[in-house]
Scaffold this motif. Structure first.
Motif, PDB file in Angstrom:
ATOM      1  N   PRO A   1       0.829  -1.198   0.000  1.00  0.00           N
ATOM      2  CA  PRO A   1       0.000   0.000   0.000  1.00  0.00           C
ATOM      3  C   PRO A   1       0.871   1.259   0.000  1.00  0.00           C
ATOM      4  N   ALA A   2       0.431   2.265  -0.671  1.00  0.00           N
ATOM      5  CA  ALA A   2       1.111   3.561  -0.688  1.00  0.00           C
ATOM      6  C   ALA A   2       0.262   4.546   0.104  1.00  0.00           C
ATOM      7  N   ASP A   3       0.915   5.500   0.729  1.00  0.00           N
ATOM      8  CA  ASP A   3       0.185   6.520   1.475  1.00  0.00           C
ATOM      9  C   ASP A   3      -0.500   7.503   0.536  1.00  0.00           C
ATOM     10  N   ARG A   4       0.145   7.749  -0.594  1.00  0.00           N
ATOM     11  CA  ARG A   4      -0.378   8.747  -1.533  1.00  0.00           C
ATOM     12  C   ARG A   4      -0.191   8.225  -2.948  1.00  0.00           C
ATOM     13  N   LEU A   5      -1.298   8.183  -3.700  1.00  0.00           N
ATOM     14  CA  LEU A   5      -1.254   7.835  -5.116  1.00  0.00           C
ATOM     15  C   LEU A   5      -1.570   9.082  -5.923  1.00  0.00           C
ATOM     16  N   VAL A   6      -0.755   9.348  -6.924  1.00  0.00           N
ATOM     17  CA  VAL A   6      -0.984  10.485  -7.809  1.00  0.00           C
ATOM     18  C   VAL A   6      -1.041   9.934  -9.229  1.00  0.00           C
ATOM     19  N   LEU A   7      -2.213  10.041  -9.858  1.00  0.00           N
ATOM     20  CA  LEU A   7      -2.418   9.560 -11.220  1.00  0.00           C
ATOM     21  C   LEU A   7      -2.278  10.734 -12.178  1.00  0.00           C
ATOM     22  N   VAL A   8      -1.415  10.558 -13.178  1.00  0.00           N
ATOM     23  CA  VAL A   8      -1.037  11.665 -14.054  1.00  0.00           C
ATOM     24  C   VAL A   8      -1.206  11.287 -15.513  1.00  0.00           C
ATOM     25  N   THR A   9      -1.663  12.237 -16.302  1.00  0.00           N
ATOM     26  CA  THR A   9      -1.583  12.125 -17.753  1.00  0.00           C
ATOM     27  C   THR A   9      -1.153  13.483 -18.288  1.00  0.00           C
ATOM     28  N   VAL A  10      -0.635  13.480 -19.505  1.00  0.00           N
ATOM     29  CA  VAL A  10      -0.100  14.719 -20.075  1.00  0.00           C
ATOM     30  C   VAL A  10      -0.811  15.016 -21.385  1.00  0.00           C
ATOM     31  N   ALA A  11      -1.436  16.197 -21.444  1.00  0.00           N
ATOM     32  CA  ALA A  11      -2.044  16.690 -22.687  1.00  0.00           C
ATOM     33  C   ALA A  11      -0.939  17.335 -23.511  1.00  0.00           C
ATOM     34  N   PRO A  12      -1.002  17.215 -24.823  1.00  0.00           N
ATOM     35  CA  PRO A  12       0.109  17.696 -25.644  1.00  0.00           C
ATOM     36  C   PRO A  12       0.290  19.211 -25.693  1.00  0.00           C
ATOM     37  N   GLY A  13      -0.730  19.964 -25.389  1.00  0.00           N
ATOM     38  CA  GLY A  13      -0.586  21.418 -25.482  1.00  0.00           C
ATOM     39  C   GLY A  13      -0.746  21.896 -26.915  1.00  0.00           C
ATOM     40  N   VAL A  14      -0.624  23.193 -27.097  1.00  0.00           N
ATOM     41  CA  VAL A  14      -0.793  23.806 -28.408  1.00  0.00           C
ATOM     42  C   VAL A  14       0.466  24.596 -28.733  1.00  0.00           C
ATOM     43  N   ASP A  15       1.013  24.364 -29.898  1.00  0.00           N
ATOM     44  CA  ASP A  15       2.217  25.065 -30.337  1.00  0.00           C
ATOM     45  C   ASP A  15       1.910  26.560 -30.455  1.00  0.00           C
TER      46      ASP A  15
ATOM     47  N   THR B   1       5.468  31.883 -37.677  1.00  0.00           N
ATOM     48  CA  THR B   1       6.834  31.368 -37.608  1.00  0.00           C
ATOM     49  C   THR B   1       7.880  32.359 -38.071  1.00  0.00           C
ATOM     50  N   GLY B   2       7.500  33.526 -38.465  1.00  0.00           N
ATOM     51  CA  GLY B   2       8.443  34.473 -39.039  1.00  0.00           C
ATOM     52  C   GLY B   2       8.301  34.537 -40.546  1.00  0.00           C
ATOM     53  N   PHE B   3       7.955  33.407 -41.150  1.00  0.00           N
ATOM     54  CA  PHE B   3       7.734  33.351 -42.590  1.00  0.00           C
ATOM     55  C   PHE B   3       6.253  33.390 -42.922  1.00  0.00           C
ATOM     56  N   ALA B   4       5.448  32.985 -41.963  1.00  0.00           N
ATOM     57  CA  ALA B   4       4.002  32.946 -42.164  1.00  0.00           C
ATOM     58  C   ALA B   4       3.312  33.384 -40.884  1.00  0.00           C
ATOM     59  N   GLY B   5       2.143  33.952 -41.038  1.00  0.00           N
ATOM     60  CA  GLY B   5       1.381  34.387 -39.874  1.00  0.00           C
ATOM     61  C   GLY B   5       0.716  33.212 -39.173  1.00  0.00           C
ATOM     62  N   GLY B   6       0.152  33.492 -38.005  1.00  0.00           N
ATOM     63  CA  GLY B   6      -0.558  32.474 -37.242  1.00  0.00           C
ATOM     64  C   GLY B   6      -1.802  32.006 -37.964  1.00  0.00           C
ATOM     65  N   VAL B   7      -2.262  30.825 -37.618  1.00  0.00           N
ATOM     66  CA  VAL B   7      -3.440  30.244 -38.273  1.00  0.00           C
ATOM     67  C   VAL B   7      -4.626  30.119 -37.334  1.00  0.00           C
ATOM     68  N   MET B   8      -4.460  30.560 -36.077  1.00  0.00           N
ATOM     69  CA  MET B   8      -5.594  30.529 -35.154  1.00  0.00           C
ATOM     70  C   MET B   8      -5.486  31.705 -34.196  1.00  0.00           C
ATOM     71  N   SER B   9      -6.617  32.080 -33.646  1.00  0.00           N
ATOM     72  CA  SER B   9      -6.646  33.183 -32.693  1.00  0.00           C
ATOM     73  C   SER B   9      -6.275  32.671 -31.301  1.00  0.00           C
ATOM     74  N   ILE B  10      -6.013  33.587 -30.394  1.00  0.00           N
ATOM     75  CA  ILE B  10      -5.718  33.214 -29.009  1.00  0.00           C
ATOM     76  C   ILE B  10      -6.922  32.506 -28.393  1.00  0.00           C
ATOM     77  N   ASP B  11      -8.126  32.983 -28.704  1.00  0.00           N
ATOM     78  CA  ASP B  11      -9.334  32.338 -28.177  1.00  0.00           C
ATOM     79  C   ASP B  11      -9.461  30.900 -28.682  1.00  0.00           C
ATOM     80  N   ASP B  12      -9.145  30.677 -29.977  1.00  0.00           N
ATOM     81  CA  ASP B  12      -9.189  29.327 -30.530  1.00  0.00           C
ATOM     82  C   ASP B  12      -8.157  28.431 -29.845  1.00  0.00           C
ATOM     83  N   LYS B  13      -6.977  28.991 -29.597  1.00  0.00           N
ATOM     84  CA  LYS B  13      -5.925  28.229 -28.918  1.00  0.00           C
ATOM     85  C   LYS B  13      -6.379  27.832 -27.514  1.00  0.00           C
ATOM     86  N   GLU B  14      -6.949  28.755 -26.781  1.00  0.00           N
ATOM     87  CA  GLU B  14      -7.421  28.467 -25.424  1.00  0.00           C
ATOM     88  C   GLU B  14      -8.546  27.432 -25.431  1.00  0.00           C
ATOM     89  N   ALA B  15      -9.447  27.518 -26.410  1.00  0.00           N
ATOM     90  CA  ALA B  15     -10.536  26.541 -26.517  1.00  0.00           C
ATOM     91  C   ALA B  15      -9.986  25.147 -26.819  1.00  0.00           C
TER      92      ALA B  15
END
Length: 164
Positions: free
Chosen positions: A38-52, A59-73
């Motif tokens: 038995p463990a005193d504390r169990l921590v279950l973790v997963t990792v979401a990939p995030g948004v670039d 990128t310097g050569f091209a503009g963004g393709v989504m708004s900040i609101d779209d990124k947050e959603a």
């Protein structure tokens, strides 16, 4: 000669369980819980990939393709999907309310985020599954478990496929 550090009996044992929602990860967690209970504390973790961020800033050569609101959603949807993975994992492991783990959704590179959390908690052991990739597949896709084994500040229990 190397020896395990002696722990004070008043110290808590923290086991960090890592999942990506796959059957392989679930099998690894079952095996880990059987070995480490038995463990005193169990921590279950997963990792979401995030948004670039370059999807918004460009990128310097091209503009963004989504708004900040779209990124947050998009990021919020990924977090919700990750939380669903954690909830399903708790159910699949058959953990009741007395033994239910803390759940945490991290965002970013899985190997790095798992190691950072293991240090922050601090975890006594990390349990993680591996697909057992090697050669070109490993070079192309990377290996989260390999990164964690090499960089975690605590022992890591890695479980591969179990043939029945």
């Amino acid at each position: 000669m190397w020896a395990w550090p002696v722990r004070d009996t008043l110290d808590m044992t923290t086991v960090m369980l890592c999942t990506d929602g796959s059957d392989l990860a679930l099998d690894a967690l079952r095996q880990g819980l059987a070995l480490l209970a038995p463990a005193d504390r169990l921590v279950l973790v997963t990792v979401a990939p995030g948004v670039d961020p370059s999807l918004v800033t460009g990128t310097g050569f091209a503009g963004g393709v989504m708004s900040i609101d779209d990124k947050e959603a998009l990021l919020e949807r990924e977090r919700q999907e990750a939380q669903e993975i954690l909830d399903e994992t708790v159910t699949e492991l058959g953990l009741d309310s007395a033994s239910a783990p803390e759940t945490m959704v991290l965002v970013g590179d899985p190997g790095h985020e798992i190691c950072e959390l293991a240090t922050f908690l601090p975890a006594d052991v990390v349990v993680i599954g591996t697909h057992g990739r090697s050669g070109i597949k490993r070079a192309m896709m990377g290996s989260t478990s390999d990164h964690v084994v090499r960089h975690a500040a605590c022992p890591v229990l890695v479980q591969g496929r179990v043939d029945t």
